[in-house]
Design a protein around this motif. Structure first.
Motif, PDB file in Angstrom:
ATOM      1  N   HIS A   8     -27.175  12.549 -15.451  1.00 21.20           N
ATOM      2  CA  HIS A   8     -26.955  13.003 -14.081  1.00 21.20           C
ATOM      3  C   HIS A   8     -25.470  12.848 -13.768  1.00 21.20           C
ATOM      4  N   ALA A   9     -24.782  13.926 -13.540  1.00 21.74           N
ATOM      5  CA  ALA A   9     -23.350  13.837 -13.273  1.00 21.74           C
ATOM      6  C   ALA A   9     -22.877  15.083 -12.558  1.00 21.74           C
ATOM      7  N   ARG A  10     -21.806  14.916 -11.815  1.00 21.17           N
ATOM      8  CA  ARG A  10     -21.177  16.054 -11.165  1.00 21.17           C
ATOM      9  C   ARG A  10     -20.061  16.549 -12.075  1.00 21.17           C
ATOM     10  N   ILE A  11     -19.990  17.872 -12.245  1.00 21.33           N
ATOM     11  CA  ILE A  11     -18.918  18.432 -13.067  1.00 21.33           C
ATOM     12  C   ILE A  11     -17.686  18.579 -12.188  1.00 21.33           C
ATOM     13  N   LEU A  12     -16.606  17.887 -12.537  1.00 23.11           N
ATOM     14  CA  LEU A  12     -15.394  17.975 -11.733  1.00 23.11           C
ATOM     15  C   LEU A  12     -14.468  19.064 -12.274  1.00 23.11           C
ATOM     16  N   LYS A  13     -14.410  19.166 -13.590  1.00 16.28           N
ATOM     17  CA  LYS A  13     -13.459  20.099 -14.171  1.00 16.28           C
ATOM     18  C   LYS A  13     -13.877  20.442 -15.591  1.00 16.28           C
ATOM     19  N   ILE A  14     -13.741  21.689 -15.949  1.00 16.49           N
ATOM     20  CA  ILE A  14     -13.978  22.087 -17.340  1.00 16.49           C
ATOM     21  C   ILE A  14     -12.737  22.833 -17.815  1.00 16.49           C
ATOM     22  N   ASP A  15     -12.181  22.384 -18.930  1.00 17.37           N
ATOM     23  CA  ASP A  15     -11.016  23.061 -19.496  1.00 17.37           C
ATOM     24  C   ASP A  15     -11.407  23.678 -20.840  1.00 17.37           C
ATOM     25  N   THR A  16     -11.446  25.004 -20.858  1.00 21.10           N
ATOM     26  CA  THR A  16     -11.893  25.693 -22.070  1.00 21.10           C
ATOM     27  C   THR A  16     -10.729  26.344 -22.827  1.00 21.10           C
ATOM     28  N   ALA A  17      -9.505  26.106 -22.355  1.00 20.85           N
ATOM     29  CA  ALA A  17      -8.342  26.831 -22.894  1.00 20.85           C
ATOM     30  C   ALA A  17      -8.216  26.673 -24.411  1.00 20.85           C
ATOM     31  N   LYS A  18      -8.324  25.423 -24.881  1.00 19.74           N
ATOM     32  CA  LYS A  18      -8.139  25.196 -26.325  1.00 19.74           C
ATOM     33  C   LYS A  18      -9.232  25.887 -27.131  1.00 19.74           C
ATOM     34  N   ALA A  19     -10.424  25.823 -26.631  1.00 17.81           N
ATOM     35  CA  ALA A  19     -11.551  26.445 -27.351  1.00 17.81           C
ATOM     36  C   ALA A  19     -11.364  27.957 -27.419  1.00 17.81           C
ATOM     37  N   GLU A  20     -10.895  28.517 -26.324  1.00 14.36           N
ATOM     38  CA  GLU A  20     -10.709  29.970 -26.285  1.00 14.36           C
ATOM     39  C   GLU A  20      -9.682  30.436 -27.310  1.00 14.36           C
ATOM     40  N   LYS A  21      -8.703  29.560 -27.561  1.00 12.01           N
ATOM     41  CA  LYS A  21      -7.639  29.945 -28.493  1.00 12.01           C
ATOM     42  C   LYS A  21      -7.993  29.673 -29.948  1.00 12.01           C
ATOM     43  N   PHE A  22      -9.075  28.997 -30.174  1.00 14.28           N
ATOM     44  CA  PHE A  22      -9.457  28.631 -31.542  1.00 14.28           C
ATOM     45  C   PHE A  22      -9.746  29.902 -32.352  1.00 14.28           C
ATOM     46  N   PRO A  23      -9.161  30.008 -33.561  1.00 14.12           N
ATOM     47  CA  PRO A  23      -9.344  31.244 -34.343  1.00 14.12           C
ATOM     48  C   PRO A  23     -10.826  31.538 -34.595  1.00 14.12           C
ATOM     49  N   GLY A  24     -11.202  32.769 -34.324  1.00 13.83           N
ATOM     50  CA  GLY A  24     -12.587  33.170 -34.548  1.00 13.83           C
ATOM     51  C   GLY A  24     -13.448  33.094 -33.312  1.00 13.83           C
ATOM     52  N   VAL A  25     -12.903  32.518 -32.230  1.00 11.01           N
ATOM     53  CA  VAL A  25     -13.670  32.432 -30.985  1.00 11.01           C
ATOM     54  C   VAL A  25     -13.457  33.707 -30.167  1.00 11.01           C
ATOM     55  N   HIS A  26     -14.547  34.264 -29.653  1.00 10.51           N
ATOM     56  CA  HIS A  26     -14.442  35.506 -28.873  1.00 10.51           C
ATOM     57  C   HIS A  26     -14.545  35.297 -27.379  1.00 10.51           C
ATOM     58  N   ASP A  27     -15.281  34.270 -27.001  1.00 13.05           N
ATOM     59  CA  ASP A  27     -15.411  34.032 -25.565  1.00 13.05           C
ATOM     60  C   ASP A  27     -15.985  32.645 -25.327  1.00 13.05           C
ATOM     61  N   VAL A  28     -15.670  32.116 -24.165  1.00  9.95           N
ATOM     62  CA  VAL A  28     -16.261  30.862 -23.724  1.00  9.95           C
ATOM     63  C   VAL A  28     -16.727  31.067 -22.295  1.00  9.95           C
ATOM     64  N   LEU A  29     -17.968  30.760 -22.031  1.00 15.06           N
ATOM     65  CA  LEU A  29     -18.498  30.904 -20.663  1.00 15.06           C
ATOM     66  C   LEU A  29     -18.807  29.535 -20.082  1.00 15.06           C
ATOM     67  N   THR A  30     -18.604  29.394 -18.780  1.00 14.19           N
ATOM     68  CA  THR A  30     -19.067  28.198 -18.078  1.00 14.19           C
ATOM     69  C   THR A  30     -19.873  28.649 -16.864  1.00 14.19           C
ATOM     70  N   GLY A  31     -20.408  27.680 -16.163  1.00 14.01           N
ATOM     71  CA  GLY A  31     -21.214  27.982 -14.985  1.00 14.01           C
ATOM     72  C   GLY A  31     -20.462  28.772 -13.933  1.00 14.01           C
ATOM     73  N   GLN A  32     -19.157  28.594 -13.871  1.00 15.30           N
ATOM     74  CA  GLN A  32     -18.360  29.327 -12.888  1.00 15.30           C
ATOM     75  C   GLN A  32     -18.472  30.835 -13.080  1.00 15.30           C
ATOM     76  N   ASP A  33     -18.671  31.245 -14.338  1.00  8.83           N
ATOM     77  CA  ASP A  33     -18.776  32.676 -14.631  1.00  8.83           C
ATOM     78  C   ASP A  33     -20.110  33.267 -14.173  1.00  8.83           C
ATOM     79  N   LEU A  34     -21.104  32.416 -13.979  1.00  5.96           N
ATOM     80  CA  LEU A  34     -22.471  32.915 -13.733  1.00  5.96           C
ATOM     81  C   LEU A  34     -23.100  32.265 -12.518  1.00  5.96           C
ATOM     82  N   HIS A  35     -22.291  31.844 -11.567  1.00  5.15           N
ATOM     83  CA  HIS A  35     -22.793  30.869 -10.612  1.00  5.15           C
ATOM     84  C   HIS A  35     -23.986  31.320  -9.779  1.00  5.15           C
ATOM     85  N   ASP A  36     -24.191  32.618  -9.617  1.00  6.76           N
ATOM     86  CA  ASP A  36     -25.294  32.984  -8.720  1.00  6.76           C
ATOM     87  C   ASP A  36     -26.588  33.354  -9.450  1.00  6.76           C
ATOM     88  N   VAL A  37     -26.641  33.100 -10.737  1.00  5.12           N
ATOM     89  CA  VAL A  37     -27.858  33.429 -11.482  1.00  5.12           C
ATOM     90  C   VAL A  37     -28.860  32.276 -11.397  1.00  5.12           C
TER      91      VAL A  37
END
Lengths: 797, 334, 157
Positions: free
Chosen positions: A47-76
């Motif tokens: 049980h925890a509140r998400i304060l911040k998610i940093d996906t920048a490094k993952a997005e730049k990792f070779p072979g990665v096409h996309d990274v999604l978090t809840g912010q991208d889909l918040h109303d689903v």
């Protein structure tokens, strides 16, 4: 009894060869050109509140096409239960909070799973850890942490479909909902006068039982493949699922694209057992990412993820108070159930409804009160599992009945016989028992286990000091379909020039053998041989709607649809034949082995092929297509109220009486199931081999849950997310097994058939617990009955 | 879960293997059958750069009788050990213990060398990388906390190899080869008693187990292995008991070894009970009292499945059964 | 590291480029598209990935592909003839030993290895032999019966 050519015969599975050779394609086997692979980052906190998610490094990792978090889909939002009373509470990726260990936080999609796994490590999440709660009882307390701060009301899926829900009910006792924290659902139902019933009783007893969470252990892990075609704007998906139309509906609502723009393709399903009904984040995310990226996306869960983050069976506590006459007749019963549904509602409100649904069809209790609570905790999410509430409630009730019989010096079988319902009974909600083999089943099971000779062996002085044997018995009931989306099943039978037939059915063979039994129904009704039938199934584009392979609906509901479709095709064939065979009524004709013949003079015949040619050439060009449909429950146009348990539940109840003989090693506490007996009233069995296979699976799963299976949880974390430590039965645990048939005919079933796939998972628990008591004189009320509990109960440690 | 990136090497000679180990330093792991290590790699319990496979070293497959002893290469699979006629005849308890490890599928890959070198296990440690990320690093994972005892004292992962208690009871010696040369030591000495680094190899010695030598027991010595696990396949032992017993012509205990697995940081030798038995006349009463005494010498820990009390009760029972069976044909009372 | 290995696969010599960290299971499923071998747990605990290595049943998820250089592998794809099923497959189907089918390839291979070694196993030996192959659907009963009937057939022959 009617002489059938295919119905009731031990015909080998039609999908046997393709499975035996490894050629059957499961979702995990689907591979498309240019496919990308997704993996989830999951919450390590209950049980925890998400304060911040940093996906920048993952997005730049070779072979990665996309990274999604809840912010991208918040109303689903979506959920297994999505009604005005119980609005959807799940989101594909956590937006504000995580509510259990394993909750999805982000998804990485990459060229390979291995790359996605590496990139996950680069995502940085900052959490504010919140107080968590891990038992339903604690979560209900006034000062417990609140897991869902708000319920976001939207237009519910079920409303959206426009199925009548009934008028606003009169004020009932339901409205006295007690104030408890973290309540996710409540079912309250009563009939008769419980207090009066107790007053009139000679004897009153109250017991509490509890059962742990268990896992489905489908051998095929959960997986989804999605491929969006931007030209046709069509989303193609392959899902390991039990109901392709329900999944399509969920995807359509959450992705906001029309159902017709989504095609769920057929794949074989490597086991489901209830655990592949809900919409899962991996399914939504695969589809969403494929649309976004224009590439096929596959997400397959690891075994650990399957254990921790799909669904588990609800841990439950059951309190039962019964008032009985000296002769064992039950006058009053008061049942309270509390289910822990984990961090999201899952099927919480359904399981507490079904605990009632599988309680009241068995014993005729004139004064009855039932109250069930489903409660949020910070544990894994709980959903349907084979029997869905039946194992828990049947174990509790029949352990309790066995105890009462002992107290009163009655034979439990006799006491059960005195109370069971019979054919023709009308249940308090209005469901009719047009077939009910409880009495016959009880006699059969008691006889087969050797009830009169084997009972009370330990009291009568057994020879073996170390190994003690005992017998026990219990009963269970299960629906055969119900009114749930899409509320009906349909089937299409297409005839070919050579007179053979293709069956189009939306039903999915999840291992239960539906392609075989449905083929038998078609063969029998149409008059073709089994090898002349080809099945196209589980594809939303090619097949008409189907309820899905859950709620034990396939044999009765889809079976009826197939039978009607076959009859429709047959009628058309016969009409074509009238002219050729020079008769004036189709009543004078019949079919067999792709031939139409005169009933009076079977020598006079034409082939299906000739009739079809006639139809094409001489009539309107119709190559003959038959169709049929059948409602989840024809007597009603609404789904039952989960909260008030009002409305009609199911068109036919399957029943079973199950008996067990156990042997207990009193030095180690190990309980061995020596023999399991199931007398199942499945109406008229369409295929005995398949019926037996279902019963064997039920018994094994039920025995596992009674004796060894348990999800070990400490502070919301599962300690045994593997087959090494989650102890499901192995080949060495296989008991001697006896299956007896209770020959009833269910008038509404195709050829008299009804449910067989789920009910018998439920009676074996009480049968074993009662057998343990018979053997060593101690009662274990908390499952599983582990060796340690036995030794403690015997006072040896 | 995928394997980490590795370079796989499979030398043809022991010396070659040792040179590779020397070159790679701490960034390599030796893989025998791999049934345990492969899972550990997937779970990132180990992340070596190099994996050194021993399957191409011919002498590592030997099973031979020489100078009153059986000499086994470490790469014999448990299936080969249990089905070898020589081992069945001369070391029946070893054959039996090998037959009871894991599942048949695991036994056709797992090796005796791997079993001897098996790492200790713990329900907090043998989990995926994600699973372990939910809590503080434990001792075995390089931290300084034990989740089992909730203390900072030491690691408590359990030693669970089935073959080891039997081998020790038989008085087995092992050969360890290093670049400096070969040494022979009794198997007992191979274990450190430290759950984190339970044997000399896992403790960092750059050596390879090259041979297991088991003296063929004299005719009057009887050995047995009694294993207890809830499921009779796949599972590790909750407790395993090996006994070798030498009764003299007067039915007195001339020598006895009792060893347990599953209940400590290393194979546990029962010593006090042994003293009680030495020189004593073998009878049922003695066996029962000693079994109960022996179970007091172990300190099992709580698991998800069982309490220490239960494990001790079972240990006592299995020790008794092992003693009874070992004393069976010689002991006049049986 | 990538390298080319050569081994016998279902009776035919096969050359394939593999990475050192790939399991045999991954190579079969992903490189060779032989998806009849299933991944159930990926930890050697369920037997869905069973293949025969020089005739012995093993978990291919626990086997490094590089280690099968020069050895012989049989997968489920190599069991049936072109025209007909193998007797084990035939009997599994006839006796109702198949349900969802996900454990079936592994069960069939384990059974083949058992019968090759012991043409007339007892019920206890059958249960022992398949005790590393998990089936959730069948409670094992019809699988055991199927293998028993195969043993009896062999006895008659």
């Amino acid at each position: 009894m009617a002489a059938y050519k295919y119905i009731g015969k031990d015909i080998p599975r039609v999908d046997g060869p393709v499975k035996a050779t490894g050629k059957a394609v499961y979702t995990v086997d689907v591979k498309l050109p240019g496919m990308l692979y997704g993996k989830f980052l999951r919450s390590p906190h209950p049980h925890a509140r998400i304060l911040k998610i940093d996906t920048a490094k993952a997005e730049k990792f070779p072979g990665v096409h996309d990274v999604l978090t809840g912010q991208d889909l918040h109303d689903v939002r979506y959920a297994f239960v999505d009604t005005p009373r119980y609005p959807a509470d799940e989101q594909p990726l956590a937006v504000d909070k995580v509510r259990y260990i394993g909750d999805e936080v982000a998804v990485v999609v990459a060229d390979s799973e291995a790359i996605a796994e590496k990139a996950l490590m680069l995502i940085e999440v900052e959490y504010e850890i919140l107080p968590a709660v891990f038992t339903a009882e604690k979560a209900m307390e006034p000062d417990a942490p609140v897991i869902h701060d708000e319920q976001v009301k939207g237009k519910s899926f079920w409303e959206d479909w426009g199925v009548a829900q009934g008028k606003k009910g009169r004020a009932t006792k339901y409205d006295d909902t007690p104030k408890v924290n973290n309540l996710s659902g409540r079912t309250f139902v009563s009939f008769g006068d419980v207090e009066q019933g107790f007053l009139k009783s000679d004897y009153i007893r109250e017991d509490s039982f509890s059962l742990k969470a268990t896992a489905h252990c489908q051998m095929e892990p959960h997986a989804a493949v999605a491929s969006y075609d931007h030209v046709t704007q069509k989303l193609n998906v392959w899902l390991s699922t039990m109901g392709v139309f329900l999944k399509r509906y969920f995807l359509s609502k959450t992705l906001n694209i029309p159902p017709s723009k989504i095609r769920v393709h057929h794949t074989y399903v490597g086991g489901a057992f209830g655990g592949k009904i809900d919409l899962f984040p991996y399914e939504f995310c695969a589809a969403y990412l494929s649309i976004k990226l224009g590439r096929p996306v596959k997400i397959e869960l690891d075994r650990e993820e399957v254990f921790m983050t799909t669904r588990q069976r609800h841990p439950l506590t059951v309190n039962i108070k019964s008032g009985v006459k000296k002769n064992g007749k039950i006058l009053a019963q008061d049942i309270k159930v509390i289910a822990d549904n984990g961090g999201y509602r899952g099927s919480g409100p359904v399981v507490i409804f079904l605990c009632h649904g599988f309680s009241f069809p068995i014993y005729d209790v004139p004064n009855y009160r039932y109250e069930g609570f489903s409660i949020y905790t910070n544990n894994s999410i709980r959903g349907p599992q084979r029997g869905h509430g039946a194992p828990q409630i049947r174990f509790s009730i029949d352990s309790h009945i066995d105890l009462i019989a002992r107290d009163l010096g009655l034979d439990p079988v006799q006491m059960m016989l005195k109370n069971v319902r019979h054919e023709g009974d009308v249940l308090p909600n209005g469901d009719r028992l047009d077939s009910c083999g409880l009495t016959e089943g009880l006699h059969g099971a008691a006889n087969a286990i050797g009830w009169n000779t084997k009972r009370n062996q330990s009291k009568n002085g057994s020879k073996n000091e170390r190994l003690k044997r005992g017998v026990g018995i219990s009963l269970c009931a299960m629906f055969s379909g119900a009114m749930y989306y899409p509320f009906a099943s349909a089937a299409i039978v297409k005839l070919h020039d050579d007179g053979s037939a293709t069956l189009f059915t939306g039903a999915q063979d999840i291992g239960q053998g539906s392609y075989t039994t449905l083929s038998q129904v078609l063969a029998e009704e149409l008059g073709v041989d089994l090898q002349d039938i080809h099945v196209v199934a589980g594809d939303t584009e090619l097949c008409p709607i189907d309820l899905g392979s859950f709620l034990s609906a396939t044999a009765l509901v889809t079976g009826n649809a197939v039978k009607l479709a076959a009859a429709d095709a047959k009628r058309q064939l016969l009409e074509c034949a009238l002219e050729i065979l020079e008769v004036d009524s189709i009543e004078k004709l019949d079919t067999e082995s792709k031939k139409i013949f005169l009933k009076k003079d079977p020598q006079k015949s034409i082939t299906f092929s000739q009739a079809i040619q006639a139809s094409v050439f001489k009539r309107n060009g119709d190559p003959i297509v038959g169709k049929g449909s059948y409602k989840g429950y024809p007597r009603t146009d609404r789904y039952p109220s989960l909260a008030k348990a009002k409305g009609l539940f199911t068109g036919a109840y399957g029943f079973a009486a199950q008996a067990a003989e156990v042997e207990i090693d009193t030095l180690t506490g190990e309980v061995r199931l020596v023999k399991a007996v199931t007398y199942h009233d499945c109406g008229y069995p369409l295929n005995k081999n398949i019926v037996e296979g279902q019963l064997h699976g039920c018994v094994s799963m039920g025995a596992g849950q009674t004796l060894s299976e348990e999800v070990f949880l400490e502070n919301g974390q599962m300690f045994n997310p593997s087959f090494l430590s989650y102890r499901l039965p192995l080949s060495l645990d296989t008991p001697e097994s006896v299956e007896g048939l209770v020959n009833t005919i269910e008038p509404s079933g195709p050829f008299g058939a009804k449910e067989v796939g789920e009910g018998a998972v439920a009676g074996i628990l009480g049968a074993i617990a009662n057998a343990v008591h018979d053997a060593i004189g101690v009662r274990i009320k908390e499952l599983p009955i582990t060796p340690e509990k036995i030794l403690r109960a015997l006072g040896k440690i | 879960m995928h394997l980490p990136d590795i370079v796989y090497l499979s030398p043809n000679k022991t010396t070659e293997a040792l040179e590779v180990i020397e070159d790679c330093g701490n960034s390599c792991s030796v893989i025998a059958g791999g049934t345990d290590l492969m899972v550990a790699l997937k779970q990132r319990l180990q992340t070596p750069k190099y994996l050194i496979g021993l399957e191409n070293i011919p002498e590592f497959k030997k099973i031979e009788e020489k100078d009153e002893s059986i000499r086994l290469g470490p790469m014999n699979t448990l299936d080969e050990i249990s089905s070898s006629d020589l081992i069945k005849t001369k070391l029946p308890a070893l054959s039996q213990a090998a037959r009871e490890v894991g599942s048949p599928l695991l036994r056709s890959q797992a090796t005796i060398g791997g079993n001897v070198c098996l790492n200790t296990r713990c329900r907090f440690y043998n989990q995926s990388q994600f699973w372990r990320s939910t809590r503080e690093k434990c001792y075995k994972a390089g931290g300084s906390y034990c989740h089992v005892t909730k203390q900072k004292e030491k690691c408590n992962a359990a030693f669970v190899a089935d073959l080891v208690p039997v081998l020790i009871a038989y008085g087995a010696n092992i050969k360890l080869a290093g670049l400096a040369g070969e040494k022979m030591l009794s198997l007992k000495e191979f274990y450190t008693g430290d759950s984190c680094f339970p044997n000399q190899i896992l403790n960092g010695d750059r050596v390879i187990l090259t041979e297991i030598d088991i003296p063929i027991p004299k005719n009057n010595i009887r050995s047995v292995y009694k294993k207890f696990r809830f499921r009779r396949s796949i599972d590790f032992p909750l407790v395993g008991v090996a006994v070798s017993l030498d009764l003299d012509e007067n039915n007195r205990c001339r020598d006895i070894n009792i060893l347990l697995t599953g209940v400590g940081s290393a194979p546990v030798e029962i010593k006090k009970a042994k003293k009680e038995l030495l020189g004593q006349r073998w009878d049922d009463e003695l066996v029962s009292s000693v079994a109960s005494l022996a179970s007091q010498e172990i300190r099992p820990l709580k698991t998800n499945l069982v309490s220490p009390r239960y494990t001790r009760e079972i240990a006592s029972l299995k020790i008794k059964e092992a003693l009874q069976e070992a004393g069976g044909k010689n002991g006049k009372n049986y | 590291m990538e390298r080319t290995i050569e081994f016998v696969l279902n009776g035919e010599t096969k050359k394939v480029t593999v990475n050192d960290n790939q399991t045999l299971l991954e190579v079969l499923r992903e490189k060779l598209d032989l998806t009849g071998t299933k991944k159930g747990c990926n930890q050697g605990e369920c037997g869905a990935c069973t293949v025969l290595l020089d005739g012995k049943p093993i978990n291919s998820c626990l086997t490094l592909a590089v280690r099968i250089e020069g050895r012989s592998i049989m997968t489920i794809e190599g069991v049936a003839g072109k025209e007909s099923l193998d007797p084990v497959q035939e009997t599994f189907n006839e006796k109702g030993a198949i349900q969802c089918g996900f454990c079936t390839p592994g069960m069939v291979l384990t059974t083949k290895a058992l019968l090759a070694e012991n043409s007339n196993p007892t019920s206890a030996e059958i249960k022992e032999a398949i005790s590393g192959n998990i089936c959730r659907c069948s409670g094992y009963i019809k699988i055991i019966e199927a293998i028993q009937s195969l043993a009896e057939e062999q006895e008659v022959m």
